[in-house]
Design a protein around this motif. Sequence first.
Motif, PDB file in Angstrom:
ATOM      1  N   ASP A 118      38.705  10.417  36.847  1.00 26.49           N
ATOM      2  CA  ASP A 118      39.729   9.372  36.687  1.00 26.49           C
ATOM      3  C   ASP A 118      41.157   9.907  36.667  1.00 26.49           C
ATOM      4  O   ASP A 118      42.013   9.400  35.931  1.00 26.49           O
ATOM      5  N   VAL A 119      41.429  10.927  37.467  1.00 23.73           N
ATOM      6  CA  VAL A 119      42.804  11.431  37.572  1.00 23.73           C
ATOM      7  C   VAL A 119      43.598  10.481  38.465  1.00 23.73           C
ATOM      8  O   VAL A 119      43.220  10.228  39.609  1.00 23.73           O
ATOM      9  N   SER A 120      44.699   9.958  37.950  1.00 23.03           N
ATOM     10  CA  SER A 120      45.499   8.998  38.717  1.00 23.03           C
ATOM     11  C   SER A 120      46.822   9.591  39.195  1.00 23.03           C
ATOM     12  O   SER A 120      47.537   8.968  39.976  1.00 23.03           O
ATOM     13  N   PRO A 122      49.041  11.796  41.512  1.00 22.57           N
ATOM     14  CA  PRO A 122      48.805  12.242  42.888  1.00 22.57           C
ATOM     15  C   PRO A 122      48.976  13.749  43.067  1.00 22.57           C
ATOM     16  O   PRO A 122      49.671  14.408  42.300  1.00 22.57           O
ATOM     17  N   LEU A 128      44.987  15.822  34.558  1.00 20.75           N
ATOM     18  CA  LEU A 128      44.707  14.627  33.764  1.00 20.75           C
ATOM     19  C   LEU A 128      45.633  14.678  32.556  1.00 20.75           C
ATOM     20  O   LEU A 128      45.629  15.656  31.805  1.00 20.75           O
ATOM     21  N   SER A 130      46.722  12.749  29.140  1.00 20.71           N
ATOM     22  CA  SER A 130      46.230  11.708  28.235  1.00 20.71           C
ATOM     23  C   SER A 130      46.848  11.842  26.852  1.00 20.71           C
ATOM     24  O   SER A 130      47.288  12.921  26.449  1.00 20.71           O
ATOM     25  N   ASP A 138      44.908   7.415  29.461  1.00 22.31           N
ATOM     26  CA  ASP A 138      45.343   8.321  30.523  1.00 22.31           C
ATOM     27  C   ASP A 138      46.621   7.797  31.161  1.00 22.31           C
ATOM     28  O   ASP A 138      46.768   6.596  31.393  1.00 22.31           O
ATOM     29  N   ARG A 140      49.528   7.623  34.232  1.00 27.21           N
ATOM     30  CA  ARG A 140      49.607   7.651  35.692  1.00 27.21           C
ATOM     31  C   ARG A 140      50.777   8.500  36.175  1.00 27.21           C
ATOM     32  O   ARG A 140      50.951   8.701  37.374  1.00 27.21           O
ATOM     33  N   ASN A 141      51.576   9.005  35.243  1.00 29.73           N
ATOM     34  CA  ASN A 141      52.759   9.774  35.601  1.00 29.73           C
ATOM     35  C   ASN A 141      52.906  10.932  34.621  1.00 29.73           C
ATOM     36  O   ASN A 141      52.825  10.732  33.407  1.00 29.73           O
TER      37      ASN A 141
END
Length: 240
Positions: A118-120, A122, A128, A130, A138, A140-141
């Motif tokens: 679930d690494v969002s 890019p 990861l 969190s 987690d 996203r940035n």
Amino acid sequence: MLEVLDNLPHDLVYSPDQVSPWMEVWIEKVKGSSQASEVYKPLQDPLISRCVDIIGMNEDKASVSEKLTFAAKGVLSKVFPKPRRAWLPTGCLKLMDTLHQALPSMSLIASDFSYLPDVSIPGDRAPLVSSKDGKTSDHRNYFDAQGDADIFFPTDFRLLEQIDHNCAGFSKEQKNPGAFKPVKKRRTIILDTAAFMEEFGMPLKTRTKDGYNPLLDDFKNTKFYLSVPTHNVPTHSRRN
């Protein structure tokens, strides 16, 4: 080394399309604001440049087949430009350099995460990120990683192997015409954790009555890396 590599520093590089040169990503504060933003600069950090060379991201040092691939990407980039981002394990490179300088005949065993779910964020080998505030969330940035955030990087074990050989003095490039072919100074193997435990552990003693075995059934996203010195000695140029 157990779960050391995932916490080591990484550097981020960026390219606006499939063929443009890679650039370093710097973080700078926006004037008049508490916010930060990415700034892209030409490669200048020696660790980053060396990582780029080891991975083979530099088109100037590519093989014939790799240059053909770059040419195809060049055509594609004009039609469908796609930005690229990659996280480079520069902390690992520096650590391996230090280990090889201090202990050139060392035997090394390292274990870590080979991938993270679930690494969002890019980018190749992206982390990861969190935080825990009653429950784990987690981000996203990576800009959100302030103070209490945990950052985990997956380990590319094939790249770790390349770094190990490079730090031991091996180079694929034959620098002197007529010289012997370069030989590796390390014997290495990469194993899934289950395979490592089958070979070196005692899985028969950890199996439960229902057949479940934590040594073999858990830790599916981890691997082991084993590296020992060979008996190879530095090669010398042939005498005419």
